[in-house]
Design a protein around this motif. Sequence first.
Motif, PDB file in Angstrom:
ATOM      1  N   TRP A   1    -113.654  33.514  10.067  1.00 30.19           N
ATOM      2  CA  TRP A   1    -114.854  34.332   9.896  1.00 30.19           C
ATOM      3  C   TRP A   1    -114.449  35.686   9.338  1.00 30.19           C
ATOM      4  N   MET A   2    -115.406  36.412   8.806  1.00 29.62           N
ATOM      5  CA  MET A   2    -115.158  37.745   8.258  1.00 29.62           C
ATOM      6  C   MET A   2    -115.739  38.793   9.192  1.00 29.62           C
ATOM      7  N   GLU A   3    -114.915  39.752   9.508  1.00 26.08           N
ATOM      8  CA  GLU A   3    -115.338  40.883  10.335  1.00 26.08           C
ATOM      9  C   GLU A   3    -114.485  42.062   9.862  1.00 26.08           C
ATOM     10  N   ASN A   4    -114.936  42.827   8.947  1.00 26.21           N
ATOM     11  CA  ASN A   4    -114.152  43.893   8.301  1.00 26.21           C
ATOM     12  C   ASN A   4    -112.903  43.339   7.618  1.00 26.21           C
ATOM     13  N   GLU A   5    -112.339  42.284   8.144  1.00 29.64           N
ATOM     14  CA  GLU A   5    -111.193  41.591   7.551  1.00 29.64           C
ATOM     15  C   GLU A   5    -111.281  40.124   7.965  1.00 29.64           C
ATOM     16  N   ALA A   6    -110.508  39.284   7.295  1.00 34.62           N
ATOM     17  CA  ALA A   6    -110.535  37.852   7.610  1.00 34.62           C
ATOM     18  C   ALA A   6    -109.902  37.615   8.977  1.00 34.62           C
ATOM     19  N   ARG A   7    -110.593  36.840   9.788  1.00 36.01           N
ATOM     20  CA  ARG A   7    -110.118  36.500  11.137  1.00 36.01           C
ATOM     21  C   ARG A   7    -110.054  34.986  11.270  1.00 36.01           C
ATOM     22  N   GLU A   8    -109.222  34.508  12.202  1.00 33.79           N
ATOM     23  CA  GLU A   8    -109.169  33.068  12.433  1.00 33.79           C
ATOM     24  C   GLU A   8    -108.711  32.762  13.854  1.00 33.79           C
ATOM     25  N   SER A   9    -109.116  31.593  14.291  1.00 29.24           N
ATOM     26  CA  SER A   9    -108.697  31.043  15.577  1.00 29.24           C
ATOM     27  C   SER A   9    -108.213  29.623  15.298  1.00 29.24           C
ATOM     28  N   THR A  10    -107.004  29.302  15.753  1.00 31.80           N
ATOM     29  CA  THR A  10    -106.419  27.997  15.473  1.00 31.80           C
ATOM     30  C   THR A  10    -105.917  27.359  16.762  1.00 31.80           C
ATOM     31  N   ILE A  11    -106.139  26.046  16.875  1.00 28.38           N
ATOM     32  CA  ILE A  11    -105.523  25.287  17.960  1.00 28.38           C
ATOM     33  C   ILE A  11    -104.819  24.081  17.357  1.00 28.38           C
ATOM     34  N   GLU A  12    -103.745  23.681  17.988  1.00 27.63           N
ATOM     35  CA  GLU A  12    -102.977  22.514  17.561  1.00 27.63           C
ATOM     36  C   GLU A  12    -103.318  21.355  18.492  1.00 27.63           C
ATOM     37  N   LEU A  13    -103.425  20.174  17.921  1.00 31.79           N
ATOM     38  CA  LEU A  13    -103.837  19.009  18.670  1.00 31.79           C
ATOM     39  C   LEU A  13    -102.986  17.820  18.248  1.00 31.79           C
ATOM     40  N   GLU A  14    -102.627  16.985  19.197  1.00 30.47           N
ATOM     41  CA  GLU A  14    -101.936  15.732  18.879  1.00 30.47           C
ATOM     42  C   GLU A  14    -102.807  14.588  19.352  1.00 30.47           C
ATOM     43  N   LEU A  15    -103.207  13.771  18.417  1.00 24.99           N
ATOM     44  CA  LEU A  15    -103.944  12.562  18.747  1.00 24.99           C
ATOM     45  C   LEU A  15    -102.935  11.439  18.893  1.00 24.99           C
ATOM     46  N   SER A  16    -102.903  10.859  20.065  1.00 24.32           N
ATOM     47  CA  SER A  16    -101.912   9.804  20.290  1.00 24.32           C
ATOM     48  C   SER A  16    -102.581   8.448  20.406  1.00 24.32           C
ATOM     49  N   GLN A  17    -101.791   7.448  20.132  1.00 28.57           N
ATOM     50  CA  GLN A  17    -102.269   6.069  20.234  1.00 28.57           C
ATOM     51  C   GLN A  17    -102.090   5.634  21.680  1.00 28.57           C
ATOM     52  N   TRP A  18    -103.185   5.478  22.367  1.00 30.25           N
ATOM     53  CA  TRP A  18    -103.116   5.039  23.753  1.00 30.25           C
ATOM     54  C   TRP A  18    -104.283   4.124  24.038  1.00 30.25           C
ATOM     55  N   HIS A  19    -104.159   3.336  25.048  1.00 28.54           N
ATOM     56  CA  HIS A  19    -105.196   2.357  25.393  1.00 28.54           C
ATOM     57  C   HIS A  19    -105.714   2.625  26.775  1.00 28.54           C
TER      58      HIS A  19
END
Length: 155
Positions: free
Chosen positions: A137-155
């Motif tokens: 998003w923009m708020e006087n300058e460019a801002r960001e929020s990031t999360i890392e995710l691992e999708l695993s193969q599970w049953h």
Amino acid sequence: MIIKQGTSIIEIVIAAALISVTVIAALGLTNRSQKQNTYSRDLAEATKYTTQAADWLRTQRDIVGWATMADKMTTDGNDSVYCLNNFPATDSDFTSLSAGACTSGDYIPGTLFTRYAIVDTTSINTGVIKVSLTVTWMENEARESTIELELSQWH
């Protein structure tokens, strides 16, 4: 006999200067506080949108199945980018998701936030897809929020 003398002009100037410095400092602190409040509110909103996307991807894995999700992401290529400002209409429409970066003006409806995912399929043979979800998003300058995710193969 004591002679009372009035306040000198120098004392008045010094008093006015001290009052001015105090008022200016208070206004600066108020301004800084308001900017921090706005940033904190926007960061909380952005975090909500990244978490929403993570939950949606996990749900898609469970609905369409690991193999379908893995095939689509492999076909689209490693480090594919998906603009996630609008999720597909139904839960089973994951396969209709198009790879491609968000364009300017591609906002989450009714907001000033843009949301996208970058998918890393290099570990897919071990049963893991790594996803980086980012909201900007923009708020006087460019801002960001990031999360890392691992999708695993599970049953």
